[in-house]
Scaffold this motif. Sequence first.
Motif, PDB file in Angstrom:
ATOM      1  N   THR A  25      34.578  40.708  -1.967  1.00  0.00           N
ATOM      2  CA  THR A  25      33.247  41.142  -2.393  1.00  0.00           C
ATOM      3  C   THR A  25      32.399  41.492  -1.177  1.00  0.00           C
ATOM      4  O   THR A  25      32.466  40.794  -0.164  1.00  0.00           O
ATOM      5  CB  THR A  25      32.554  40.017  -3.190  1.00  0.00           C
ATOM      6  OG1 THR A  25      33.399  39.607  -4.273  1.00  0.00           O
ATOM      7  CG2 THR A  25      31.207  40.467  -3.738  1.00  0.00           C
ATOM      8  N   SER A  57      26.690  39.401 -11.115  1.00  0.00           N
ATOM      9  CA  SER A  57      27.519  40.435 -11.733  1.00  0.00           C
ATOM     10  C   SER A  57      28.997  40.095 -11.576  1.00  0.00           C
ATOM     11  O   SER A  57      29.428  39.554 -10.555  1.00  0.00           O
ATOM     12  CB  SER A  57      27.233  41.793 -11.086  1.00  0.00           C
ATOM     13  OG  SER A  57      28.116  42.772 -11.569  1.00  0.00           O
ATOM     14  N   GLN A  75      31.731  45.723 -10.485  1.00  0.00           N
ATOM     15  CA  GLN A  75      31.663  46.420  -9.219  1.00  0.00           C
ATOM     16  C   GLN A  75      30.310  46.278  -8.529  1.00  0.00           C
ATOM     17  O   GLN A  75      30.151  46.682  -7.381  1.00  0.00           O
ATOM     18  CB  GLN A  75      31.963  47.913  -9.441  1.00  0.00           C
ATOM     19  CG  GLN A  75      33.372  48.197  -9.946  1.00  0.00           C
ATOM     20  CD  GLN A  75      34.428  47.745  -8.952  1.00  0.00           C
ATOM     21  OE1 GLN A  75      34.360  48.079  -7.773  1.00  0.00           O
ATOM     22  NE2 GLN A  75      35.403  46.980  -9.424  1.00  0.00           N
ATOM     23  N   ARG A  76      29.326  45.721  -9.213  1.00  0.00           N
ATOM     24  CA  ARG A  76      27.977  45.599  -8.647  1.00  0.00           C
ATOM     25  C   ARG A  76      27.733  44.240  -7.993  1.00  0.00           C
ATOM     26  O   ARG A  76      26.623  43.943  -7.564  1.00  0.00           O
ATOM     27  CB  ARG A  76      26.931  45.846  -9.744  1.00  0.00           C
ATOM     28  CG  ARG A  76      26.925  47.287 -10.237  1.00  0.00           C
ATOM     29  CD  ARG A  76      26.214  47.423 -11.566  1.00  0.00           C
ATOM     30  NE  ARG A  76      24.787  47.166 -11.452  1.00  0.00           N
ATOM     31  CZ  ARG A  76      23.879  48.077 -11.118  1.00  0.00           C
ATOM     32  NH1 ARG A  76      24.264  49.313 -10.847  1.00  0.00           N
ATOM     33  NH2 ARG A  76      22.599  47.783 -11.054  1.00  0.00           N
ATOM     34  N   LYS A  77      28.773  43.408  -7.911  1.00  0.00           N
ATOM     35  CA  LYS A  77      28.606  42.072  -7.333  1.00  0.00           C
ATOM     36  C   LYS A  77      28.463  42.151  -5.817  1.00  0.00           C
ATOM     37  O   LYS A  77      29.149  42.924  -5.144  1.00  0.00           O
ATOM     38  CB  LYS A  77      29.803  41.193  -7.677  1.00  0.00           C
ATOM     39  CG  LYS A  77      29.632  39.726  -7.285  1.00  0.00           C
ATOM     40  CD  LYS A  77      30.827  38.920  -7.718  1.00  0.00           C
ATOM     41  CE  LYS A  77      30.613  37.428  -7.467  1.00  0.00           C
ATOM     42  NZ  LYS A  77      29.528  36.900  -8.275  1.00  0.00           N
ATOM     43  N   PHE A  87      22.547  41.074  -9.119  1.00  0.00           N
ATOM     44  CA  PHE A  87      23.790  41.581  -8.545  1.00  0.00           C
ATOM     45  C   PHE A  87      24.736  40.435  -8.167  1.00  0.00           C
ATOM     46  O   PHE A  87      25.954  40.563  -8.278  1.00  0.00           O
ATOM     47  CB  PHE A  87      23.489  42.451  -7.329  1.00  0.00           C
ATOM     48  CG  PHE A  87      22.661  43.650  -7.654  1.00  0.00           C
ATOM     49  CD1 PHE A  87      23.262  44.824  -8.086  1.00  0.00           C
ATOM     50  CD2 PHE A  87      21.272  43.617  -7.557  1.00  0.00           C
ATOM     51  CE1 PHE A  87      22.513  45.941  -8.404  1.00  0.00           C
ATOM     52  CE2 PHE A  87      20.506  44.731  -7.874  1.00  0.00           C
ATOM     53  CZ  PHE A  87      21.135  45.894  -8.306  1.00  0.00           C
ATOM     54  N   LEU A 115      25.912  48.412  -1.551  1.00  0.00           N
ATOM     55  CA  LEU A 115      27.215  48.245  -2.185  1.00  0.00           C
ATOM     56  C   LEU A 115      28.095  49.477  -1.983  1.00  0.00           C
ATOM     57  O   LEU A 115      29.292  49.362  -1.666  1.00  0.00           O
ATOM     58  CB  LEU A 115      27.030  47.999  -3.688  1.00  0.00           C
ATOM     59  CG  LEU A 115      26.720  46.568  -4.128  1.00  0.00           C
ATOM     60  CD1 LEU A 115      26.259  46.549  -5.583  1.00  0.00           C
ATOM     61  CD2 LEU A 115      27.932  45.673  -3.963  1.00  0.00           C
ATOM     62  N   TRP A 116      27.520  50.642  -2.165  1.00  0.00           N
ATOM     63  CA  TRP A 116      28.289  51.893  -2.034  1.00  0.00           C
ATOM     64  C   TRP A 116      28.842  52.049  -0.619  1.00  0.00           C
ATOM     65  O   TRP A 116      30.010  52.336  -0.428  1.00  0.00           O
ATOM     66  CB  TRP A 116      27.399  53.086  -2.387  1.00  0.00           C
ATOM     67  CG  TRP A 116      28.129  54.383  -2.329  1.00  0.00           C
ATOM     68  CD1 TRP A 116      28.939  54.928  -3.284  1.00  0.00           C
ATOM     69  CD2 TRP A 116      28.138  55.292  -1.219  1.00  0.00           C
ATOM     70  NE1 TRP A 116      29.447  56.130  -2.848  1.00  0.00           N
ATOM     71  CE2 TRP A 116      28.977  56.383  -1.589  1.00  0.00           C
ATOM     72  CE3 TRP A 116      27.517  55.310   0.023  1.00  0.00           C
ATOM     73  CZ2 TRP A 116      29.208  57.464  -0.747  1.00  0.00           C
ATOM     74  CZ3 TRP A 116      27.748  56.391   0.869  1.00  0.00           C
ATOM     75  CH2 TRP A 116      28.591  57.447   0.489  1.00  0.00           C
ATOM     76  N   PRO A 162      22.292  48.600  -4.588  1.00  0.00           N
ATOM     77  CA  PRO A 162      23.389  49.528  -4.948  1.00  0.00           C
ATOM     78  C   PRO A 162      23.776  50.468  -3.800  1.00  0.00           C
ATOM     79  O   PRO A 162      24.964  50.830  -3.679  1.00  0.00           O
ATOM     80  CB  PRO A 162      22.810  50.315  -6.132  1.00  0.00           C
ATOM     81  CG  PRO A 162      21.810  49.386  -6.734  1.00  0.00           C
ATOM     82  CD  PRO A 162      21.202  48.674  -5.568  1.00  0.00           C
TER      83      PRO A 162
END
Length: 376
Positions: free
Chosen positions: A62, A221, A224-226, A218, A40-41, A37
């Motif tokens: 992505t 997913s 948004q977490r892909k 993930f 991802l951010w 995560p």
Amino acid sequence: MNLLDHEVILELFRAYYLLFVVCIFLGAFALTFFLIPKVLWVSKEKNLMAEVIGRSAHSTETPSFGGVAFYITLIMVLALLQSLRLNYVGSHLIGAITILFMVGLKDDLVISTARVKFFGQIAAACFLVFSPEMHLSSLYGFLGIYEIPWILCFFLTGFLIIALINAYNLIDGIDGLAALVGIVICTAYSAVFYISKNPYFVLISVSLGGILCAFLRFNYSRGQRKIFMGDSGSLIVGLVLAFLTIKLLVMTPTLPLIGNEFSPSNRPLFVACILFIPVFDTLRVILLRLLKGDSPFSADREHSHHILLDLGLSHKKAGFFLASLNILVISIFWFFSNLLSNLWLSFLVVAMYGAMFLMFYLFKKKSLVVWKEVKG
């Protein structure tokens, strides 16, 4: 009590071996699950997304930096395992992983040339090729080959490492496939190294398995977490799998692999079954490209997972189908390994690869019919 003290960790390891293995798996899983995560951010804040191109299996942009979490977790695990001092080859593996991570990260960010990636793979392979514990000096009678000249030993080891890195990289084309196949391979290697009393390599296998299990959450997913593992992930996972493969091949013949009757000459066949999906897929696409007169390194949609998608399977179903095939092949070899001679086992492995080629030839014909019906 200092938990980072060598004697303390070693005492805990000896007293609670299986618990230690479980803790390494859960630790690798938890750390990867925590880190992704964060990756991802940062990726979204900096707009670092994988673009959708003509042969892409995804339809939305992505992030493709799962390898960042992989790298941090692997280095943390290897640093802990080095404190056990069970094996000194881990320092060589850290160097090799770092080189490939940098090469893969550059490709994920700005696209590297094939030449840069190839030389990076050679540099990473050298860390393992010249490691004393990784010398593939004998095939123990496979195809009548025993001792290998030392120069050929280096070239053969390097070729296997680079080939397996690229074979694994090639199957990273749809959601979950590379991770699922990697988990199957890690599970098989964990069992082999546990039976043959190689605890250090058991811990490496289960830690990589834990990383890939966390990544699956993930990668599958839809929101948004892909995230994708990217080249920074697939290259280092392929390297670690190649590292484990070479170790299996170079183990002393006095150590059993599958029961007391398992012949060391069968190890290359066993490896061909454990790595069935990446090896088969790579051989298939290279053969098809050569038959068409194309470069074996050209990009296309001839991979096994592309054919399954064209037949209408979802990413998840295609991934589980191929991973299940890998499990089936390993199980068949495991069952017959103590019943057949090396020659007959060789025929069995060739027959399984041949059956797979035939099956996907038929699948390809079927997918073309489906495509024509859709277009019509």
